[in-house]
Structures are given as C-alpha cells and as structure tokens.
Design a protein around this motif. Structure first.
Motif, PDB file in Angstrom:
ATOM      1  N   ASP A 455      53.377  37.041 -32.442  1.00 54.02           N
ATOM      2  CA  ASP A 455      53.931  36.398 -31.255  1.00 54.02           C
ATOM      3  C   ASP A 455      54.625  37.483 -30.436  1.00 54.02           C
ATOM      4  O   ASP A 455      55.707  37.922 -30.758  1.00 54.02           O
ATOM      5  CB  ASP A 455      54.934  35.320 -31.702  1.00 54.02           C
ATOM      6  N   ILE A 456      53.931  37.916 -29.394  1.00 54.22           N
ATOM      7  CA  ILE A 456      54.455  39.048 -28.613  1.00 54.22           C
ATOM      8  C   ILE A 456      55.225  38.550 -27.407  1.00 54.22           C
ATOM      9  O   ILE A 456      54.694  37.840 -26.559  1.00 54.22           O
ATOM     10  CB  ILE A 456      53.318  39.974 -28.180  1.00 54.22           C
ATOM     11  N   ASN A 457      56.479  38.885 -27.369  1.00 51.56           N
ATOM     12  CA  ASN A 457      57.338  38.477 -26.264  1.00 51.56           C
ATOM     13  C   ASN A 457      58.279  39.611 -25.912  1.00 51.56           C
ATOM     14  O   ASN A 457      58.777  40.296 -26.779  1.00 51.56           O
ATOM     15  CB  ASN A 457      58.178  37.267 -26.690  1.00 51.56           C
ATOM     16  N   VAL A 458      58.500  39.797 -24.611  1.00 44.06           N
ATOM     17  CA  VAL A 458      59.429  40.837 -24.190  1.00 44.06           C
ATOM     18  C   VAL A 458      60.814  40.212 -24.018  1.00 44.06           C
ATOM     19  O   VAL A 458      61.009  39.354 -23.166  1.00 44.06           O
ATOM     20  CB  VAL A 458      58.982  41.490 -22.876  1.00 44.06           C
ATOM     21  N   THR A 459      61.743  40.611 -24.875  1.00 46.82           N
ATOM     22  CA  THR A 459      63.101  40.096 -24.747  1.00 46.82           C
ATOM     23  C   THR A 459      63.994  41.170 -24.136  1.00 46.82           C
ATOM     24  O   THR A 459      63.592  42.323 -24.023  1.00 46.82           O
ATOM     25  CB  THR A 459      63.667  39.714 -26.130  1.00 46.82           C
ATOM     26  N   VAL A 460      65.184  40.751 -23.764  1.00 43.76           N
ATOM     27  CA  VAL A 460      66.147  41.720 -23.216  1.00 43.76           C
ATOM     28  C   VAL A 460      66.431  42.801 -24.260  1.00 43.76           C
ATOM     29  O   VAL A 460      66.529  43.979 -23.945  1.00 43.76           O
ATOM     30  CB  VAL A 460      67.450  41.001 -22.795  1.00 43.76           C
ATOM     31  N   MET A 461      66.512  42.367 -25.527  1.00 45.93           N
ATOM     32  CA  MET A 461      66.775  43.335 -26.595  1.00 45.93           C
ATOM     33  C   MET A 461      65.677  44.387 -26.669  1.00 45.93           C
ATOM     34  O   MET A 461      65.947  45.563 -26.895  1.00 45.93           O
ATOM     35  CB  MET A 461      66.892  42.617 -27.949  1.00 45.93           C
TER      36      MET A 461
END
Ligand SMILES: Nc1ncnc2c1ncn2[C@@H]1O[C@H](COP(=O)(O)OP(=O)(O)O)[C@@H](O)[C@H]1O
Ligand SMILES: [Mg+2]
Lengths: 496, 219
Positions: A455-461
């Motif tokens: 599950d590839i997601n760009v988070t702030v972290m």
C-alpha cells in the motif's frame, strides 16, 4: 543571515540555472522517495501479515521417538514383528497449552473412518481395499469408505482458513457440536446421494464395537479441486471426507480414545512468538510421548518476501543517494568554478569562507524544498509501479520455495499422514503414503496468503524523511565541493 | 595610518623580487597614486595593502598593529575597501543590493539602512530606476560608480583601488577621480590608487613610482 538573502537573490536572478538544478534534484529525490515508500510499505505489509496470517503449533504423538523405540526393539529381538507405538494426545494437555499467552484458540483433530450404510460412497479407481494403517494409536483401524475428520471447529481447519474448502450449505462444525452426531459432508457426495442439510445418514464403525451411528447433516462443504490431485495411493476420494465433532470420531474409534485427539492445533496470535509458545508448551507435556511442531510458513513466506522487497528498496535508497550525492557534488563543483569571481568579490569584502559555503548550501536547500514537493507528487506513481513489479517477483519466488517445504505441516487433519516428528514442518514429507485421504486435504497449505499488496502512500512523514535524506545529500555534495572555495586565493580576483 | 615596513615580495618562479625593503607611510585624509610600468608589481603591492595576500618579507601596520595580527579576513572586512578595474560587483544583484550586502558583510555602522545606500547611489549620479535593476545592465562607468559608492557606505578608513579608471571613458574617469579625492578630503579616508594614467596620478596628493624594485616619490 545575510548569506540567506544572497542565496535567494542568486536563485531568483539565475532562473534558468535554478530550474535546471530543481529538475536534477527532483529526479534524484523521486528515486529516493520511491525507495523509501516501498521500504515503508513493506514494513507495514509485514506487520499486517503478522496480524492476519496465522501461525500454528501442533501437539501430536512423538513419532520420531516412537520410531526410534521400534527400531531398537527390532534390533534386540529380531524374531518379533516391530510395532510402532504412539499415544494419542490427551486433551488435558491441550487445555494446559491453550492457557499459555499468545495462544488464541485450539482445534483438536481425530481421524478415523467408517462405512457408508444406506448410501453410497464415491468410488475411485484406486478403490478402498488397500490396507491402511490407522493413525490414532497402536491398534490398526480397519478402513472404511468414509473418512471421518473429527474437529473442534471446521473454521480453524487450515483448508477452511485458506478458503480452499468452503461451507456451501448449512454450517460447519463448532464447539457446540461436541457430543452430537452432527456431520458436514462434501458437496459431490451430497449430490451423488441426493443428500441435503437436515437429512440423516448412517455410518458403521470399522473398529471397536462396530456400531452403526445415525448422523445428522448440518452442513455441506466444497473441497478444493486441487486437493483431489494430491491423492496418495490407496486413499479414498476427497468427497468421501466428512467432518464431525472430535468427540464423535473418538466414539467411533473406541471408548479408550475418550478425551484424546490425534493432534491439537493451536492458533498463535503473534506469529513471531511461535517458538516461544513451543518452548513453554514442551515444559507442560511428556516430550518422549508427544511433540510440538510449529508452522509459521505462511508468515515466513510473507515476511521473507517482504524482507526481500525491503532490502531491495534499501538498496535503491542507498544507490540513488550515493549516485545523487556524486551527481550533485559534480554539479556544485562546476557551479563553484563558474562562480569563482563572485567568491572572490565576497572574500575581498571580508566575508568568511564558511559563510560562502553556507550560502551555497542555502541555495541547494531552497532547491531541495521545491524538489521534495515535486518528488512528493511523482513519488506515489513511481513507487506504485516499482512496488507492484517487486512484489509480483518476490512472491513468485517465495511461493515456489515454500510449497515444497510446507507439506510437512500436520495441517489440522492429517494426524498421522504427515510426519509430525520433524520440527517446524521444514523437512519435506516426501511421498510418504498417507494413511487417509483427509490427511492430504489437510496438507494443502495456505500459499494464497503469501500474495501481499504494497500500500503505497506519500505521507508527511515520508516527505520529512525524504527531506532529511536530501539534506544529507546536499550537505555531502557541498562538503565535497567546498574544497574549491576554501582553497581559492582572494588575490586571484585582483590579478585576473 | 598605514605603515609599510621593510616590505618584500617575489613570486615562486621569479629570479628577482618585485620589490624589497620598502618603507612607506600612508596618512588618512590624503590620496596617493602608485604608478609604474606594466608588470612592475603595482597590483601585487596593492594586494598586500588590501590584505589579499601575505608579504614575503617585512610587515604592514594599520594604526600600529600588524595586519596579520588583525587577521587578513578581519582586516578586509573592517579596515579596507577595495575598488577593482573590473568593478567586482555581485552580478546577480541590483546596485542597491550590492551596497546592502557589503554593509552587512562589513558590519558597517549603516548596515540595514536602505535610505543611506540610496542617498549614496544618488550622490554618485544613479537614478532610482538604475539602482534597482541588475548591475550587469549598467554601463561600465555606472558600475564603477556603484563600486565607489560601496566603499563609501562601509566604515573602512583605507580605500585601495587598482586601475579604477582603466575601463572608463574620459568623462567617467574625471568623475571617478573627483570622487576619490572627495573620499580622501571630505571623508578623511586614506585613498591609494594604482594607475598608469598621468591625469589620475596628477590629481592625487602624492605619487610614488615603482621602479627598479623601489618606490620613489614623484614631485
Ligand atoms: N600569481 C603569479 N605567479 C607568478 N607570477 C605572477 C603572478 N602574478 C603576477 N605575476 C608576475 O609578477 C609581475 C608583476 O605583476 P603585477 O603585480 O600584476 O604587475 P602590474 O600590476 O604592475 O602590471 C608580472 O611580471 C607578472 O607576470
Ligand atoms: Mg596591475
């Protein structure tokens, strides 16, 4: 903070060069981000696998010890026929182990057989006449044409867990069926004999008092088609496998089997704790008679495939980071050469060298901020493409490697059919002829769970982590290039 | 204010030193010209006065303190302002930003005072429009005026210039010479100009000729 202002003025004055720098940096950051994303997603997938993929510990007779005993008796008294003596598992032992931490539930399995009475079993070419050894103990049970698998609940039988077997009508066997004659039959058998939920069938025992039992059908299940291909020689058709409560199977086997089981499988809530449970469980049982075998192959499959993805992602991150540092360092070195005049002017004004270095660093940090934002937009796309590719490659290899090793697991029903003496189910069982058809059903493993999507997601972290990497890269490049600034003679400005 | 004691300099692969045993004194409120043939070592000498290089022999004192003790970076920052033949402005900035930057770096007492910088640029004949566009879009004469304004907004009491009129036309040369005299006489700074132009030398209070490795005062 004058160097900060100079950095800003320089970047805005030389727009073309700044755009170029942003593009190069974005490309580098994009690949670093893709690597970071895949690595983080692999981490999450491993954690999820821990929670969703089951791991089990199975308590069964210690066949290895039994074989040893048999062999030693063979060598001492050559005249007498060797006899394999194994003890059925006591349920009192099972409840003790069930109380250990990390044990979520347990399922007792008792295998036996009976003859169909008043309805016909499905016949196969290999028929049912082969002399099969009973698994449940020292007495060899005669073979019936209906294979009975007594369980605590069908839902925790591995074939049902992995959905290779499915309840199609009615319900499965549950703990409330203890002491009843309720049965779940296979759909082919139901069709052949026009049986349905609510009907009754009769089964005649082949051992003990050979009584006839009236069974109430509470459910119909469909066995996986692949199970039939795994039939060993001399086994009955999978469709002749029925599930009952383990108490009924014990009754069929005879009164001395009361409160016993061929094997008891414990569901472990945290797959990482499997060996800990085994260790503490061994303290509760007589290890000369019984053994605990672990099976966390599904978890290991997911874990190793995710470990592979992770280490690959790590390599991407490092390779790109190193390549990026070299590329950026070269760019900065060229840039500094081109800016010697400016450096000389600043030096002649009395600016300190480290502040000139700080100005270049500031410029690169400003470029970096824009690049990280740009990479953030593109990262999800690249990460998804790369991640999909990696996962499909890794799971293919991982699955192939486990199918050959996972057969050793007792698999919930295979009581004696699987060599429960070996540890961890890691030794291939070979083609040891299985005593019963249902032993084979049980061992069709749970490879389906190995396919895990990232599950590839760009988070702030992620962006913060990327920024950290970028900063390190920029810092290194500037440090590598700053030799030129630190060595430059201010007089050169005057002479040239 | 600036004293040169027994100064000597030579480059590594040169047989003779450019100059040796040089003893000179430069006073504030005065302008000095240094003349001599091309290649005689004028620029090299000025680079020593400007703290851009270290002498091979002897030393330079600023108000009694050797400049290597002050530290060359520190010396350049607070004691000396330099004007070059090629202006040496920061090319990615406007004249105004060049002045603001120099004031910030040198920690001038006027640092951050934009009005003061604008006033100085106006005094040197730049329009408000010119002082806000990139310096590279100004003429050579205008750029040199910006460089001179830069020395005026900084606190340094010593101003050294290497061929400041070398790239300028007659009219601009005259204007620049006038400005340097004003800096010496009105701001009471010490101005040292390296030049090969007799007009420039004549405008200065004192003139030294570098000849045969020695500085000789011309009258
Ligand atoms: N970095 C250097 N290394 C070696 N020789 C130099 C260097 N710079 C200048 N020179 C030589 O030193 C001499 C004096 O140069 P310079 O001080 O620039 O003279 P001027 O300014 O009077 O024309 C010249 O012959 C020049 O070629
Ligand atoms: Mg010269």
């Amino acid at each position: 903070m004058n160097f900060f202002k100079r950095a800003w003025l320089n970047l805005t004055a030389k727009k073309g060069r700044s755009v170029l720098l942003v593009l190069v940096t974005s490309a580098i950051m994009l690949f670093v981000l893709a690597g970071l994303l895949i690595r983080n997603a692999a981490d999450t997938a491993t954690t999820n696998a821990k929670n969703s993929v089951g791991a089990t510990v199975t308590l069964s007779a210690n066949r290895e010890a039994a074989f040893k005993k048999m062999r030693s008796s063979t060598s001492t008294s050559k005249s007498s026929k060797p006899k394999l003596t194994t003890s059925p598992v006591k349920l009192s032992d099972a409840t003790k182990i069930a109380k250990l931490s990390n044990v979520a539930s347990y399922n007792a399995t008792v295998s036996t057989s009976a003859n169909a009475t008043g309805f016909s079993a499905i016949s196969t070419s290999s028929s049912t006449d082969t002399g099969m050894k009973g698994m449940g103990g020292s007495t060899s049970s005669g073979s019936g044409d209906i294979a009975i698998t007594g369980v605590t609940t069908t839902s925790s039988v591995s074939t049902f867990e992995s959905s290779s077997s499915k309840i199609t009508k009615g319900r499965g066997i549950t703990a409330s069926d203890e002491g009843t004659n309720n049965v779940v039959i296979e759909s082919e058998l139901a069709k052949e004999d026009s049986l349905s939920v609510g009907d009754t069938i009769k089964l005649k025992g082949t051992t003990g008092d050979k009584k006839t039992y009236t069974m109430k059908i509470v459910g119909v299940y469909k066995a996986s088609s692949s199970a039939s291909t795994q039939q060993g020689p001399g086994s009955t058709d999978v469709s002749n496998s029925v599930y009952t409560s383990y108490t009924f199977a014990n009754t069929v086997k005879g009164s001395k089997y009361k409160n016993t089981a061929d094997s008891v499988t414990f569901e472990i809530s945290d797959p990482a704790k499997v060996s800990a449970v085994k260790t503490s469980g061994n303290k509760l049982i007589s290890t000369s008679k019984y053994s605990l075998t672990t099976d966390d192959s599904s978890y290991q499959t997911v874990k190793s495939s995710m470990d592979n993805v992770k280490s690959f992602a790590d390599k991407i991150v490092w390779l790109v980071a190193i390549a990026g540092t070299i590329i950026l360092a070269l760019i900065v070195i060229l840039m500094i050469r081109e800016r010697r005049y400016e450096i000389g002017v600043l030096l002649s004004l009395g600016e300190s060298r480290w502040k000139i270095v700080a100005q270049f660093f500031m410029e690169m940090v400003m470029v970096l901020i824009v690049s990280v934002v740009l990479a953030g937009f593109g990262g999800k796309f690249v990460g998804n493409k790369l991640g999909d590719q990696l996962v499909s490659q890794q799971t293919t290899t991982a699955t192939t490697s486990t199918t050959s090793t996972s057969q050793g697991q007792p698999g919930g029903t295979g009581g004696g059919g699987a060599p429960s003496g070996n540890t961890g189910g890691s030794k291939p069982s070979g083609n040891m002829p299985s005593g019963r058809g249902q032993g084979q059903i049980g061992s069709t493993s749970t490879n389906a769970t190995a396919k895990t999507d990232l599950d590839i997601n760009v988070t702030v972290m992620d962006l913060v982590e990327l920024g950290g990497f970028g900063l390190a890269i920029m810092f290194l490049s500037i440090m590598l290039a700053s030799g030129g600034i630190l060595r430059l003679q201010p007089k050169k400005v005057l002479i040239d | 204010m600036l004293k040169v004691n027994d100064l000597g300099y030579w480059y590594d692969r040169q047989e003779n030193s450019l100059f040796e045993h040089v003893n000179l004194e430069f006073k504030s409120g005065n302008s000095y010209a240094i003349v001599g043939q091309s290649g005689s070592g004028k620029t090299t000498f000025l680079s020593l006065l400007a703290g851009l290089d270290k002498p091979r022999a002897g030393q330079i004192e600023m108000n009694g303190e050797p400049i290597n003790k002050i530290g060359l970076t520190n010396y350049r920052k607070s004691k000396v302002a330099i004007v070059f033949q090629s202006y040496n402005l920061l090319t990615y900035m406007s004249p105004l930003d060049n002045l603001m930057t120099a004031m910030a770096i040198t920690k001038s007492e006027h640092r951050g005072d934009k009005e003061f910088a604008i006033k100085m640029l106006r005094q040197l004949g730049l329009t408000d429009d010119q002082m806000k566009k990139n310096v590279q879009r100004l003429s050579g004469g205008q750029q040199q005026r910006v460089a001179i304004a830069r020395t005026m907004v900084c606190d340094a009491k010593l101003v050294v210039a290497d061929e400041p009129t070398g790239n300028l036309d007659e009219e601009n040369t005259k204007y620049v010479i006038e400005q340097f005299q004003k800096i010496a006489h009105e701001q009471k700074k010490c101005v040292i100009i390296v030049t090969h132009e007799p007009d420039v030398a004549a405008a200065c209070d004192h003139s030294y000729r570098l000849e045969k490795h020695q500085f000789v005062e011309e009258t």
